[in-house]
Motif scaffolding. Structure first.
Motif, PDB file in Angstrom:
ATOM      1  N   GLY A  61     -28.919   4.643  11.782  1.00 48.00           N
ATOM      2  CA  GLY A  61     -29.547   5.588  12.680  1.00 48.00           C
ATOM      3  C   GLY A  61     -29.087   7.011  12.438  1.00 48.00           C
ATOM      4  N   ASN A  62     -29.591   7.900  13.260  1.00 53.02           N
ATOM      5  CA  ASN A  62     -29.244   9.313  13.162  1.00 53.02           C
ATOM      6  C   ASN A  62     -27.941   9.580  13.920  1.00 53.02           C
ATOM      7  N   ILE A  63     -26.873   8.982  13.462  1.00 58.62           N
ATOM      8  CA  ILE A  63     -25.588   9.076  14.152  1.00 58.62           C
ATOM      9  C   ILE A  63     -24.782  10.249  13.612  1.00 58.62           C
ATOM     10  N   PRO A  64     -23.743  10.679  14.332  1.00 61.71           N
ATOM     11  CA  PRO A  64     -22.885  11.759  13.833  1.00 61.71           C
ATOM     12  C   PRO A  64     -22.321  11.433  12.450  1.00 61.71           C
ATOM     13  N   ARG A  65     -22.197  12.466  11.613  1.00 63.72           N
ATOM     14  CA  ARG A  65     -21.871  12.262  10.203  1.00 63.72           C
ATOM     15  C   ARG A  65     -20.390  12.456   9.879  1.00 63.72           C
ATOM     16  N   LEU A  66     -19.551  12.612  10.891  1.00 61.79           N
ATOM     17  CA  LEU A  66     -18.136  12.869  10.634  1.00 61.79           C
ATOM     18  C   LEU A  66     -17.524  11.746   9.805  1.00 61.79           C
ATOM     19  N   ARG A  67     -16.893  12.160   8.686  1.00 59.86           N
ATOM     20  CA  ARG A  67     -16.281  11.197   7.772  1.00 59.86           C
ATOM     21  C   ARG A  67     -14.764  11.350   7.688  1.00 59.86           C
ATOM     22  N   TYR A  68     -14.265  12.516   8.010  1.00 57.65           N
ATOM     23  CA  TYR A  68     -12.824  12.773   7.877  1.00 57.65           C
ATOM     24  C   TYR A  68     -12.353  13.545   9.105  1.00 57.65           C
ATOM     25  N   LEU A  69     -11.308  13.038   9.744  1.00 60.21           N
ATOM     26  CA  LEU A  69     -10.775  13.661  10.954  1.00 60.21           C
ATOM     27  C   LEU A  69      -9.260  13.728  10.842  1.00 60.21           C
ATOM     28  N   ARG A  70      -8.730  14.937  10.923  1.00 60.17           N
ATOM     29  CA  ARG A  70      -7.280  15.113  10.832  1.00 60.17           C
ATOM     30  C   ARG A  70      -6.754  15.665  12.155  1.00 60.17           C
ATOM     31  N   LEU A  71      -5.805  14.923  12.753  1.00 56.91           N
ATOM     32  CA  LEU A  71      -5.257  15.281  14.058  1.00 56.91           C
ATOM     33  C   LEU A  71      -3.729  15.234  14.078  1.00 56.91           C
ATOM     34  N   ASP A  72      -3.086  15.048  12.946  1.00 58.29           N
ATOM     35  CA  ASP A  72      -1.628  14.963  12.925  1.00 58.29           C
ATOM     36  C   ASP A  72      -1.013  16.306  13.297  1.00 58.29           C
ATOM     37  N   GLY A  73       0.246  16.276  13.713  1.00 59.16           N
ATOM     38  CA  GLY A  73       0.921  17.509  14.107  1.00 59.16           C
ATOM     39  C   GLY A  73       0.550  17.960  15.513  1.00 59.16           C
ATOM     40  N   ASN A  74      -0.133  17.116  16.269  1.00 58.75           N
ATOM     41  CA  ASN A  74      -0.420  17.383  17.673  1.00 58.75           C
ATOM     42  C   ASN A  74       0.483  16.486  18.528  1.00 58.75           C
ATOM     43  N   GLU A  75       0.096  16.245  19.756  1.00 61.79           N
ATOM     44  CA  GLU A  75       0.870  15.380  20.638  1.00 61.79           C
ATOM     45  C   GLU A  75       0.120  14.085  20.934  1.00 61.79           C
ATOM     46  N   ILE A  76      -0.751  13.736  20.003  1.00 62.08           N
ATOM     47  CA  ILE A  76      -1.562  12.535  20.149  1.00 62.08           C
ATOM     48  C   ILE A  76      -0.811  11.337  19.562  1.00 62.08           C
ATOM     49  N   LYS A  77      -0.862  10.241  20.262  1.00 63.93           N
ATOM     50  CA  LYS A  77      -0.206   9.035  19.781  1.00 63.93           C
ATOM     51  C   LYS A  77      -1.251   7.963  19.496  1.00 63.93           C
ATOM     52  N   PRO A  78      -1.040   7.179  18.428  1.00 65.53           N
ATOM     53  CA  PRO A  78      -1.978   6.079  18.163  1.00 65.53           C
ATOM     54  C   PRO A  78      -1.891   5.028  19.267  1.00 65.53           C
ATOM     55  N   PRO A  79      -2.869   4.162  19.393  1.00 64.22           N
ATOM     56  CA  PRO A  79      -3.957   3.941  18.442  1.00 64.22           C
ATOM     57  C   PRO A  79      -5.114   4.906  18.655  1.00 64.22           C
ATOM     58  N   ILE A  80      -6.036   4.883  17.703  1.00 64.53           N
ATOM     59  CA  ILE A  80      -7.244   5.704  17.818  1.00 64.53           C
ATOM     60  C   ILE A  80      -8.141   5.099  18.890  1.00 64.53           C
ATOM     61  N   PRO A  81      -8.602   5.907  19.844  1.00 65.94           N
ATOM     62  CA  PRO A  81      -9.481   5.364  20.895  1.00 65.94           C
ATOM     63  C   PRO A  81     -10.725   4.704  20.312  1.00 65.94           C
ATOM     64  N   LEU A  82     -11.120   3.599  20.905  1.00 70.26           N
ATOM     65  CA  LEU A  82     -12.272   2.854  20.400  1.00 70.26           C
ATOM     66  C   LEU A  82     -13.550   3.677  20.440  1.00 70.26           C
ATOM     67  N   ASP A  83     -13.693   4.527  21.463  1.00 72.46           N
ATOM     68  CA  ASP A  83     -14.941   5.297  21.560  1.00 72.46           C
ATOM     69  C   ASP A  83     -15.078   6.311  20.424  1.00 72.46           C
ATOM     70  N   ILE A  84     -13.960   6.701  19.796  1.00 74.07           N
ATOM     71  CA  ILE A  84     -14.033   7.559  18.601  1.00 74.07           C
ATOM     72  C   ILE A  84     -14.734   6.802  17.480  1.00 74.07           C
ATOM     73  N   MET A  85     -14.359   5.554  17.294  1.00 77.76           N
ATOM     74  CA  MET A  85     -14.944   4.749  16.222  1.00 77.76           C
ATOM     75  C   MET A  85     -16.401   4.395  16.527  1.00 77.76           C
ATOM     76  N   ILE A  86     -16.704   4.223  17.809  1.00 75.70           N
ATOM     77  CA  ILE A  86     -18.099   3.926  18.184  1.00 75.70           C
ATOM     78  C   ILE A  86     -18.994   5.126  17.913  1.00 75.70           C
ATOM     79  N   CYS A  87     -18.488   6.303  18.255  1.00 72.72           N
ATOM     80  CA  CYS A  87     -19.288   7.523  18.050  1.00 72.72           C
ATOM     81  C   CYS A  87     -19.437   7.850  16.574  1.00 72.72           C
ATOM     82  N   PHE A  88     -18.295   7.913  15.892  1.00 67.22           N
ATOM     83  CA  PHE A  88     -18.295   8.363  14.497  1.00 67.22           C
ATOM     84  C   PHE A  88     -18.212   7.144  13.571  1.00 67.22           C
ATOM     85  N   GLN A  89     -19.341   6.488  13.419  1.00 62.78           N
ATOM     86  CA  GLN A  89     -19.373   5.229  12.681  1.00 62.78           C
ATOM     87  C   GLN A  89     -19.258   5.417  11.173  1.00 62.78           C
ATOM     88  N   LEU A  90     -19.354   6.640  10.689  1.00 62.88           N
ATOM     89  CA  LEU A  90     -19.214   6.897   9.252  1.00 62.88           C
ATOM     90  C   LEU A  90     -17.793   7.326   8.879  1.00 62.88           C
TER      91      LEU A  90
END
Length: 352
Positions: free
Chosen positions: A317-346
């Motif tokens: 489908g015509n889904i968002p095209r994001l292929r690479y996401l860099r977030l290191d060096g912030n205050e975010i801790k894994p795991p990656i939220p599931l809704d990120i993977m649902i949205c950005f399926q590529l």
């Protein structure tokens, strides 16, 4: 956790391919039989390769001045010397020059004889990086395609210096001393075919005015930019690669849809002061947000379409095209939220 190494960008590859092909075409236009009426004198300080008769290599020779250039020369290499001046005398017979590399010398504006560069009518590439220039030299040859002035002391851009450079595709001014006052509304007037503009590592506090409309790559890293004006990118509708790493951008300095621009495929905002991910466009493919102040990431909030729509469209489908996401060096801790993977399926790589 790094899932995959960031791949080379396609458009950069294409840009470099075009550049390489252009150089080869210039060389291939030369029929060896046409050189029969030229003598193959070679300045004693330089090297003239028999297999490349229209090139003159005078680099790394300790030269303090430019030797007389034979008429046959198209490509002139003078980098890594101690040259202080560019005068007309060495170029009297050099009417075929396409390429001059004068990087890493000691050239000043006072050392450039008036009008000497503009008389090189066929010049396409001029490299003057790592010299002692305090302003963009003028006048310049009207046929230039690349002008590289990185790592000088440039703080001034003469009025109208680019006005006749309609063929220029690359302008590199990075690592100089440019202030906002040096970039007026008409500074880049005339650069109708510019593809890449590099003003990184200067002293800018504002986004530069009147960027040429055809610009594809805009590099503004390592400045002190705090604010993106409303609708700034509407005047450069083709911008594809945008680098704003190492600036002072905060959430308040970015309009609600400042980066929600369909043309931008690669957006780099590393090493700023952001606490949240700004709205992005569904066409965006690479997003760099490392080393900010982001504490959490919510796919439902940053998804360019609703999560339900993204989930229903599936891979084709015509889904968002994001292929690479860099977030290191912030205050975010894994795991990656599931809704990120649902949205950005590529997504192929996430750094967190």
């Amino acid at each position: 956790m790094t899932l995959k190494v960031y791949p080379n960008l396609l458009l950069l590859f294409l840009f470099n391919s075009v550049w390489t092909r252009t150089v080869r075409q210039v060389y291939d236009e030369l029929d060896p039989e046409h050189w029969s009426h030229y003598t193959f004198e070679c300045p004693r300080e330089c090297f003239c390769p028999p297999s490349f008769p229209n090139a003159l290599y005078c680099d790394n020779k300790g030269l303090k001045e430019i030797p007389a250039i034979p008429a046959r020369i198209w490509y002139l290499y003078l980098q890594n010397n101690f040259i202080e001046t560019i005068s007309e005398k060495p170029f009297v017979n050099a009417s075929h020059l396409r390429w001059i590399n004068l990087n890493k010398n000691k050239i000043t504006n006072d050392g450039i004889e008036s009008g000497v560069l503009s008389k090189l009518k066929r010049l396409l590439y001029l490299f003057l990086e790592d010299n002692e220039l305090e302003e963009v030299p003028a006048p310049l040859p009207g046929g230039l395609e690349q002008l590289r002035l990185a790592r000088n002391k440039i703080s001034r851009i003469p009025e109208g210096v680019f006005s006749n450079l309609e063929n220029l595709t690359m302008l590199d001014l990075h690592h100089n001393s440019l202030l906002d006052s040096a970039l007026q509304s008409d500074t880049f007037q005339g650069l109708n075919n510019l593809m890449q503009l590099n003003i990184a590592k200067n002293s800018l506090k504002k986004m530069p005015l009147s960027i040429p409309a055809n610009t594809l790559q805009l590099f503004l890293d390592n400045n002190s930019i705090e604010v993106i004006p409303e609708n700034y990118f509407s005047t450069i509708p083709k911008v594809t690669f945008l680098r704003l790493n190492y600036n002072k951008l905060s959430d308040d300095g970015i309009p609600p849809n400042g980066f929600n621009v369909s043309s931008i495929l690669d957006l780099q905002l590393s090493h700023n002061q952001l606490t949240k991910i700004p709205p992005i466009n569904a066409h965006l493919e690479h997003l760099h947000l490392d080393h900010n102040r982001i504490k959490s990431v919510n796919g439902t909030q940053i998804c360019p379409v609703s999560i339900a729509i993204a989930e229903d469209y599936g891979f084709y489908g015509n889904i968002p095209r994001l292929r690479y996401l860099r977030l290191d060096g912030n205050e975010i801790k894994p795991p990656i939220p599931l809704d990120i993977m649902i949205c950005f399926q590529l997504l192929q790589a996430v750094v967190i």
